[in-house]
Write an enzyme that holds these catalytic residues in place. Sequence first.
Site, PDB file in Angstrom:
ATOM      1  N   GLU A  54      42.963 -58.123  82.054  1.00  0.00           N
ATOM      2  CA  GLU A  54      41.896 -58.974  81.501  1.00  0.00           C
ATOM      3  C   GLU A  54      42.183 -60.462  81.741  1.00  0.00           C
ATOM      4  O   GLU A  54      41.271 -61.251  81.960  1.00  0.00           O
ATOM      5  CB  GLU A  54      41.754 -58.710  79.996  1.00  0.00           C
ATOM      6  CG  GLU A  54      40.519 -59.327  79.393  1.00  0.00           C
ATOM      7  CD  GLU A  54      40.374 -59.007  77.911  1.00  0.00           C
ATOM      8  OE1 GLU A  54      39.498 -59.604  77.291  1.00  0.00           O
ATOM      9  OE2 GLU A  54      41.131 -58.167  77.393  1.00  0.00           O
ATOM     10  N   ASP A  55      43.477 -60.822  81.711  1.00  0.00           N
ATOM     11  CA  ASP A  55      43.848 -62.236  81.760  1.00  0.00           C
ATOM     12  C   ASP A  55      44.277 -62.731  83.142  1.00  0.00           C
ATOM     13  O   ASP A  55      44.800 -63.837  83.267  1.00  0.00           O
ATOM     14  CB  ASP A  55      44.992 -62.511  80.768  1.00  0.00           C
ATOM     15  CG  ASP A  55      44.537 -62.397  79.326  1.00  0.00           C
ATOM     16  OD1 ASP A  55      43.321 -62.245  79.116  1.00  0.00           O
ATOM     17  OD2 ASP A  55      45.381 -62.447  78.418  1.00  0.00           O
TER      18      ASP A  55
END
Length: 486
Positions: A75-76
């Site tokens: 996600e990051d």
Amino acid sequence: MTYEELKTKILKANPRANIQLLDNCHLIADEIHSTQKRLSGDPYMSHALEVANILSELKMDSSTISAGLLHDVLEDSSMTFEELKEKIGEEVATLVEGVTKLTFKAKPEKEIRQADNFRKILLAMSKDIRVIVVKLADRLHNMRTLQYLSEAKRRENAEETLHIYAPLAHRLGVGRIKWELEDLSMKYLFPAEYEEIGDKIAVKRAQREKLVEEAKTLLETKLKENNINASILGRAKHFYSIFQKMKRLNKDFEEIYDITALRIVVSTLEECYIVLGVIHAIFKPIPGQFDDYIAMPKTNRYQSLHTNVIGPNGLPLEIQIRTKEMNETAEFGVAAHWYYKEGGQRDKKSENKIEWLRHLIEWMTEVKDSKEFMDLLKMDLFGDEVFVFTPKGDVFSLPAGASAVDFAYAVHSSLGDKIMGAKINNKMSPIRTELKTGDIVEIITSSGSKPNPDWLKFVRTNKAKQKIRHFLKMKEEEEEKKGRKG
């Protein structure tokens, strides 16, 4: 916590842990999160380490702890699933992807948003229950550091935790996470009540500790006389459970007496019942305040004997009795019994014991309406249980408020379709009668009986609703065919 401290802790608990895998995952996470900070100002990596630490305390395997370290990397960062799989293998990468897919998007209507979120959760659980265990650990650490968010965000997170994550932890039997999630949610949703209960528990601490110590000393002496080695622990109940009891009984804190519990852990099942006899010989049991969850385990596999007695100085005391294995199950739930051998395969035998999950997934795809989906789900996830017997002594767990029709369908679909009457405790009763724990139910059938649309007004189980609707739909289709032919 540093990674070296975490590694030492993991190896102490599990000398066979796959340290090479953990080292590799830590390096990847550390590189991706190196420049990121949390709202608290702490390095983002501190969150990944704390999630991994919670998973290690739950005695999870190396792959799950590794997924905890990496749970935010997809996600990051720009890293893809395929790239991650190449670096650390398919098992951990699939767990990380599963957690990533559980990132919920806001929707305008709360009911639709909650239904969508739960569908995602159930699908993830059907593939690998460990995805949810990682998500619970992630949510727990986020709740522990919630003070850094805005008030609106704190309330939103606390509400979602109380209505989604705490009930899931309960259903998975992970007591230690459920209790903390509930108390942390209460702190932000009901701050005045949380503070009041905390203050009053602190004021009565000395009195409570004296009561526990006296009861403990007396019990230890008597149990030694009976050659039983037991571990006895006293504890105050969790704030949220006290708060719920106050609301349910419409009582003030001062009127709730059993805020203290003793837990007795023994070696064998037989000793549980011997200890119960010893307790009732010393302390007067309170009528109607005994539950045998050993003979009738809860659907999350929780087992224990619960008895409320009048303890020293005439003060009520709740006592729980269980074996070491039952205590592990009560604290860790599926985390304790979802046996993943290091580098091995899933244990299907343990997996199949989570029947409620299989049933939920069976009907999940059939129920399209979000409100109906949430109503059914709340019944399954949050409702209390009753334990009902067949005349032969087989026990069935049903949601509170379930009827003889629900029981018939739980025993067998054909029994539900043909029910015409019921004997409850040897007495003829209406089929809509609400069942109570301990009831012995005999279903009376007739070849001419058929499901009735009115049954949908009182049945509580998903299986009963599903089977009745299926029958009515088939009947409707048959009548339409006849109409067309006529």
